[in-house]
Motif scaffolding. Structure first.
Motif, PDB file in Angstrom:
ATOM      1  N   HIS A  94      -2.965   7.249  -2.142  1.00  0.00           N
ATOM      2  CA  HIS A  94      -3.893   7.546  -1.046  1.00  0.00           C
ATOM      3  C   HIS A  94      -5.329   7.179  -1.403  1.00  0.00           C
TER       4      HIS A  94
ATOM      5  N   ASN B 100       0.817  -1.218   0.000  1.00  0.00           N
ATOM      6  CA  ASN B 100       0.000   0.000   0.000  1.00  0.00           C
ATOM      7  C   ASN B 100       0.847   1.263   0.000  1.00  0.00           C
TER       8      ASN B 100
ATOM      9  N   ARG C 225      -5.243   3.189  -1.035  1.00  0.00           N
ATOM     10  CA  ARG C 225      -5.140   2.733   0.354  1.00  0.00           C
ATOM     11  C   ARG C 225      -6.508   2.612   1.018  1.00  0.00           C
ATOM     12  N   GLN C 226      -7.475   3.395   0.547  1.00  0.00           N
ATOM     13  CA  GLN C 226      -8.823   3.270   1.117  1.00  0.00           C
ATOM     14  C   GLN C 226      -9.396   1.882   0.890  1.00  0.00           C
TER      15      GLN C 226
ATOM     16  N   TYR D 130      -5.235  -2.113   6.653  1.00  0.00           N
ATOM     17  CA  TYR D 130      -3.881  -2.436   7.130  1.00  0.00           C
ATOM     18  C   TYR D 130      -3.920  -2.543   8.642  1.00  0.00           C
TER      19      TYR D 130
END
Ligand SMILES: Nc1ncnc2c1ncn2[C@@H]1O[C@H](COP(=O)(O)OP(=O)(O)OP(=O)(O)O)[C@@H](O)[C@H]1O
Ligand SMILES: [Mg+2]
Lengths: 251, 220
Positions: free
Chosen positions: A75, A52, A78-79, A83
């Protein structure tokens, strides 16, 4: 057709002169749980962080549902990737509820009501409805990690990454976190998990990946890896693990 | 006599308060970018900022005031005494405040930012919603301390002839010949202001109180 959720292609990472990842390729299909094991310092955390883009790889590609993750779209991507950290990293100034809903409100721009509802749902899934108003300092390690899992799940990720989620926990708190993860795996979540909890691996993993010195040494279904590993190194490592941890933490 | 001298002393107090607020404010405005550069900046920016910080923490305030007021005119830069004092107080305070903010930001811990990024926040959002609220709490106690230091050190403006509390006091003494009583009154006013400042900041701290943030403090 079985959909590939995560595809890692020839990933390499150096820190200065040290080659940490020397070309890792792997795939996780929809609904699969893959478990990575391997000695300390082997690059397991680095691998997850490269997925990520918390760490920028030097070479290779990472694709989520066919879309390449780059530093530019990181970014956004990553949603879609939950994690879970070894040491929880709950936001210390926020209650359990706010930890879970802040991403919904600030990142996904949901209304407060909607976010609260989703957050409470997720907290109840990890068995922590009653703790919604408590701050991280008021929670046990196991509870913190379950909030962290709820925080990741609230974003409705396509993929969950776990980096040794139980290794910072007291032994008596490990079970509660593993059972949440097992439920999650069984509910069809796609997961890539670094852990040395072999009981967990045996219970839900579709594949075990043994990594050493930045390379995948061996991978295969748990039954095969546990009972009849092809490589001596895998056999030695598993023996050491069993001595260190004991084997069955899950009933 | 104390009563009679009070109006004049209070006029001086007002100037003291002005010096303090402007000095702190200027210090704050410089300290924020300096501390940011020290935490997030590249190597050159970090080096320059830590040089700045070290330099101005090492020069005694009085020397700094002399330099600004008497030294700078030699190269053609001239400030009024009041402005010189605000500059001196502000520059020195900026060195201390940047240290406070840098320490506060660093004590938030890298994991908090990683977690914020991992749920899809941009670096700016991570700072705004996660790092800043925590750093603010870490910096309150040392910042209150800095507040009172600037308040007390504003009395050095005396040396440049700024008519603040202490100088008003000495004007009164030159006609009343009562140094003990007048200076004690000045001291009492400083005490009162320091206590109020602490009280006010204590109130702010209480408002922002969160479990788990009680004990951690940044050393000054
Ligand atoms: N930011 C960094 N700078 C330099 N070296 C690093 C950095 N991060 C990790 N390393 C090095 O990379 C190697 C692999 O680290 P990594 O954390 O990925 O290992 P790991 O397999 O997760 O180990 P563990 O089981 O102990 O968590 C280690 O030797 C570590 O010292
Ligand atoms: Mg690791």
């Amino acid at each position: 057709m079985i959909q590939v959720v995560l595809k890692i292609e020839d990933l390499k990472k150096n820190y200065g002169k040290a080659e940490i990842l020397k070309g890792i390729s792997l795939e996780v299909k929809k609904g699969e749980t893959k478990v990575i094991i391997g000695p300390s310092g082997t690059g397991k955390s680095t691998l997850l962080a490269c997925v990520n883009r918390l760490v920028e790889p030097d070479h290779g590609r990472v694709l989520l549902e066919g879309e390449e993750i780059t530093s530019r779209n990181a970014h956004k991507m990553r949603q879609k990737i939950g994690y879970v950290f070894q040491d929880f990293n709950l936001f210390n100034h926020l209650t359990a509820l706010d930890n879970v809903r802040i991403g919904l409100i600030k990142v996904q721009k949901l209304s407060k009501e909607e976010a609260t509802q989703i957050a409470l749902e997720q907290l109840s899934k990890v068995g922590l409805s009653e703790k919604a108003s408590l701050y991280p300092s008021q929670l046990s390690g196991g509870q913190k990690q379950r909030v962290a899992i709820a925080r990741a799940l609230a974003m409705r990720p396509k993929l969950m990454l776990f980096d040794e989620p139980t290794s910072a926990l007291d032994p008596e708190l490990i079970g509660e976190v593993l059972s949440v993860m097992i439920d999650l795996a069984r509910s069809g979540m796609t997961m890539l998990v670094v852990t040395h909890e072999l009981g967990f691996a045996r219970t839900v993993a579709d594949e075990i990946i043994f990594m050493e010195n930045g390379l995948i040494v061996e991978q295969g279904p748990p039954a095969l890896i546990f009972s009849n590993p092809q490589k001596d190194r895998t056999r030695q490592f598993l023996r050491k693990l069993t001595e260190l941890y004991g084997e069955e933490r899950i009933k | 006599m104390v009563i009679n001298s009070l109006p004049v002393l209070l006029k001086g107090t007002l100037v003291t308060v002005e010096l303090t607020i402007l000095g702190l404010g200027l210090g704050f405005l410089i300290a924020v970018p300096v501390s940011f550069a020290q935490v997030y900046g590249g190597r050159v920016a970090r080096l320059i900022c830590s040089l700045y910080e070290r330099t101005f923490r090492s020069i005694p305030l009085l020397v700094l005031l002399m330099l600004v007021f008497y030294g700078l005119p030699q190269i053609g830069i001239r400030f009024a005494p009041f402005v010189s004092c605000v500059l001196g107080l502000g520059i020195r305070s900026s060195a201390y405040q940047s240290q406070i903010f840098r320490g506060a930001i660093l004590s938030v811990g890298k994991g908090q930012t990683l977690a914020a990024l991992s749920i899809g926040m941009t670096p700016f959002e991570s700072f705004r919603y996660i790092v800043f609220p925590q750093a603010l709490r870490f910096s309150l106690a040392p910042w209150t301390n800095e507040f009172t230091i600037v308040l007390k050190d504003s009395s050095m403006a005396y040396a440049l002839g700024v008519v603040e509390l202490l100088r008003q006091g000495s004007y009164i003494i030159s006609t009343t010949y009562e140094p003990m009583v007048i200076f004690l009154t000045c001291a009492a006013i400083y005490l009162l202001m320091t206590l109020s400042a602490n009280k006010l900041m204590g109130y702010v701290e209480k408002k922002l109180q969160i479990p788990g943030f009680e004990t951690k403090e940044v050393s000054h």
